[in-house]
Design a protein around this motif. Structure first.
Motif, PDB file in Angstrom:
ATOM      1  N   TYR A  16      17.552  39.066  24.337  1.00  0.00           N
ATOM      2  CA  TYR A  16      18.394  40.097  23.737  1.00  0.00           C
ATOM      3  C   TYR A  16      18.410  40.072  22.218  1.00  0.00           C
ATOM      4  O   TYR A  16      18.501  41.098  21.577  1.00  0.00           O
TER       5      TYR A  16
ATOM      6  N   MET B 226      15.595  42.236  21.346  1.00  0.00           N
ATOM      7  CA  MET B 226      15.404  43.450  22.144  1.00  0.00           C
ATOM      8  C   MET B 226      15.812  44.708  21.400  1.00  0.00           C
ATOM      9  O   MET B 226      16.860  44.753  20.770  1.00  0.00           O
TER      10      MET B 226
ATOM     11  N   ALA C  98      17.292  47.434  25.783  1.00  0.00           N
ATOM     12  CA  ALA C  98      18.431  46.640  26.258  1.00  0.00           C
ATOM     13  C   ALA C  98      19.414  47.488  27.069  1.00  0.00           C
ATOM     14  O   ALA C  98      19.958  47.035  28.073  1.00  0.00           O
TER      15      ALA C  98
ATOM     16  N   VAL D  48      26.373  45.941  24.659  1.00  0.00           N
ATOM     17  CA  VAL D  48      25.203  45.264  25.218  1.00  0.00           C
ATOM     18  C   VAL D  48      25.427  43.756  25.229  1.00  0.00           C
ATOM     19  O   VAL D  48      25.602  43.152  24.191  1.00  0.00           O
TER      20      VAL D  48
ATOM     21  N   CYS E 128      24.413  39.918  25.196  1.00  0.00           N
ATOM     22  CA  CYS E 128      23.236  39.311  24.586  1.00  0.00           C
ATOM     23  C   CYS E 128      23.202  37.814  24.798  1.00  0.00           C
ATOM     24  O   CYS E 128      24.229  37.171  24.912  1.00  0.00           O
TER      25      CYS E 128
END
Length: 296
Positions: free
Chosen positions: A144, A147, A152, A280, A282
């Motif tokens: 991540y 990314m 993602a 998101v 991570c």
């Protein structure tokens, strides 16, 4: 002859399909900046890959360690940066197949005895036909911290996904810092946020790692930071291709457009867990993960 053997644990995320993918891909690739596959072995649950042996381990071994970082001066870092860019350009444009690596990071850049970089670990790579521009997946794999946002969050990958990863890696090479775990800079979790803050404030020399700050020319440092910020822009269409990146790295006369703010630049960090608190989720930069993306 010395060789390096990669043994895949039975509980690893890389199963038979990924293993077969890596073998078939690397066997077809020939470039100075890609690791050479010497052979493989499969017996029952045992899966082994035999690579050329590279004496100087991986890039992360040097750039994040205060005791070793001085061993990689600016001249060496510039060769490493340009070599990674050339390797990616080959994958994206000059190999027989267009290949998206999908897990470019410092621990996947191996270094030979002369500190020349070689991109490794093609277990997560995707093959495109020459007509394909992008693909999508419900199974997001990678790291991540490197990314791109479209991958993602939506599982969309393209050559611009690798460009984003390259931009993160370039900032890490320049600063000697990991993208994640950036709690020493107040509200900023990641290197992208901090880089954007100092760039906007005209204080971008603060980004440079102390061991190279005295060696690198001011105009060259500014150009490299600007290229990195162009690569990590939120919108994939705004990012350059690796052809553009190689041209920008090799010529001081190429006029560089002003970058927009990077993706993930305003994420914050939990001081206790050092984990992302944003849309998101991570992982740490050196941990490859698998996840199901949610649509925006």
């Amino acid at each position: 002859m010395d060789v390096a053997v990669k043994r895949l644990a039975s509980h690893s995320g890389q199963g038979f399909i990924e293993f077969k993918n890596e073998v078939e891909l690397i066997a077809k690739l020939q470039h100075n900046n890609l690791v050479k596959l010497m052979g493989c072995c499969i017996q029952g649950e045992e899966k082994l890959l035999v690579y050329e042996y590279l004496q100087n381990k991986s890039l992360d071994f040097f750039i994040y360690d205060g005791k070793r970082t001085a061993l990689v001066d600016w001249t060496k870092r510039r060769v490493i940066i340009e070599g990674i860019a050339q390797g990616l350009l080959y994958l994206h444009k000059h190999s027989r197949l267009r290949i998206i690596h999908r897990d470019l990071k410092a621990s996947n850049i191996l270094l030979d005895k002369d500190m020349n970089p070689k991109i490794s670990d093609f277990g997560l790579a995707k093959i495109f036909s020459s007509n394909d521009i992008q693909g999508s997946t419900k199974r997001v794999v990678g790291t991540y911290g490197y990314m791109s946002p479209e991958y993602a969050s939506e599982g969309i990958y393209s050559i611009k996904s690798d460009v984003f990863s390259f931009g993160v890696l370039l900032l890490e090479i320049l600063s000697g810092k990991r993208n994640s775990g950036f709690h020493q800079y107040g509200d900023f979790l990641n290197l992208l946020g901090y880089s954007w803050q100092v760039w906007e404030g005209g204080r971008w020399p603060e980004l440079l790692e102390s061991s190279i700050a005295k060696e690198i020319h001011t105009s060259e440092a500014r150009r490299y930071i600007k290229i990195a910020l162009m690569c990590v822009q939120e919108n994939a269409d705004d990012r350059p291709t690796m052809s553009d990146v190689v041209a920008m790295l090799n010529s001081e006369n190429v006029i560089l457009p002003e970058p927009n703010h990077p993706a993930f630049f305003n994420l914050r960090v939990s001081k206790v867990h050092e984990s992302f608190s944003a849309v998101v989720p991570c992982s740490h930069n050196d941990l490859t993960i698998t996840a199901e993306p949610d649509g925006r």
